[in-house]
Scaffold this active site. Structure first.
Site, PDB file in Angstrom:
ATOM      1  N   GLY A  78      42.877  51.323  26.553  1.00 45.66           N
ATOM      2  CA  GLY A  78      44.426  52.467  25.517  1.00 45.66           C
ATOM      3  C   GLY A  78      42.652  52.696  24.986  1.00 45.66           C
ATOM      4  N   CYS A 176      36.314  57.495  19.130  1.00 47.19           N
ATOM      5  CA  CYS A 176      37.713  57.215  18.759  1.00 47.19           C
ATOM      6  C   CYS A 176      38.423  58.056  18.314  1.00 47.19           C
ATOM      7  CB  CYS A 176      37.592  56.207  18.450  1.00 47.19           C
ATOM      8  SG  CYS A 176      36.411  54.265  18.886  1.00 47.19           S
TER       9      CYS A 176
END
Length: 225
Positions: A78, A176
């Protein structure tokens, strides 16, 4: 109930080698061939993209990666794009969430707490991010990243804590997927002189062991692999 954890201290490992090893260990853990296992290592300069394949957050062409000495790899974890490199402490837990009685959210929270505890040992106040901001932050600067994979209740991938990496590598990505925040390191944030990186990595392992409640720890030096 006593729980055992085998810790592999691996030194610097090529990203694809570590990926293959995680896949094998996760399969072995699922088949009950091994106990919970924790890989502690560093990587050569590597950008990794999670299963959402947000490669648009890589800000330089693939052709320029070689010039800066970095590789790009796609993974099934993830999270968004991130950077792994020298002077970054990485932990990859291969653990059974069922055996330790944790759901996915609680597991991630404990990974965050592991890095928060380590930072606090050096007088650095770190905390979890705002909504949709995974990882660990010092004010609005990210010091630790998390990206996990959970398959059949077995975890892989994990966390990366910035001890003193070359932060210039982060300028080539949207770390991110968050465009307006900086990346930092323990070296930049701490007001004390840091010990050798091996010591910090040992402390990170100790924080993990304590927070996840392992009672028996078997240490293995796998740096020869």
């Amino acid at each position: 109930m006593r729980r055992s954890l085998e810790v592999w201290k691996m030194g610097t490992v090529n990203y694809l080698e570590a990926l293959k090893l995680q896949e094998k260990l996760a399969s072995d853990r699922k088949a009950l061939k091994i106990t919970d296992t924790l890989l502690s290592l560093q990587h050569p300069p590597t950008y990794t993209v999670g299963k959402r394949e947000t490669v648009h957050n890589l800000l330089i062409p693939d052709s320029e990666l070689k010039a800066i000495g970095a590789e790009l790899h796609y993974t099934q974890r993830g999270g968004d794009i991130t950077f792994h490199g020298p002077h970054q402490a990485i932990l990859y837990p291969i653990v059974s969430l069922r055996d330790i009685g944790l759901g996915a959210r609680k597991y991630v929270e404990k990974l965050e707490l592991t890095m928060i505890e380590l930072a606090s040992m050096y007088g650095v106040k770190a905390q979890v991010g705002q909504r949709c901001e995974t990882g660990v932050w010092v004010e609005d600067r990210k010091i630790g990243a998390i990206g996990v994979r959970i398959s059949s209740g077995i975890t892989s991938h994990g966390l990366a804590f910035n001890m003193d990496p070359d932060l210039n590598y982060f300028k080539h990505i949207v770390p991110c997927g968050i465009a307006d925040k900086d990346v930092t390191s323990l070296k930049k944030e701490a007001d004390v002189e840091l010990p050798a990186e091996e010591v910090i990595q040992e402390q990170l392992i100790s924080c993990f062991v304590r927070i996840f409640g392992y009672s028996d720890v078997i240490l293995k030096d796998k740096s020869v692999l």
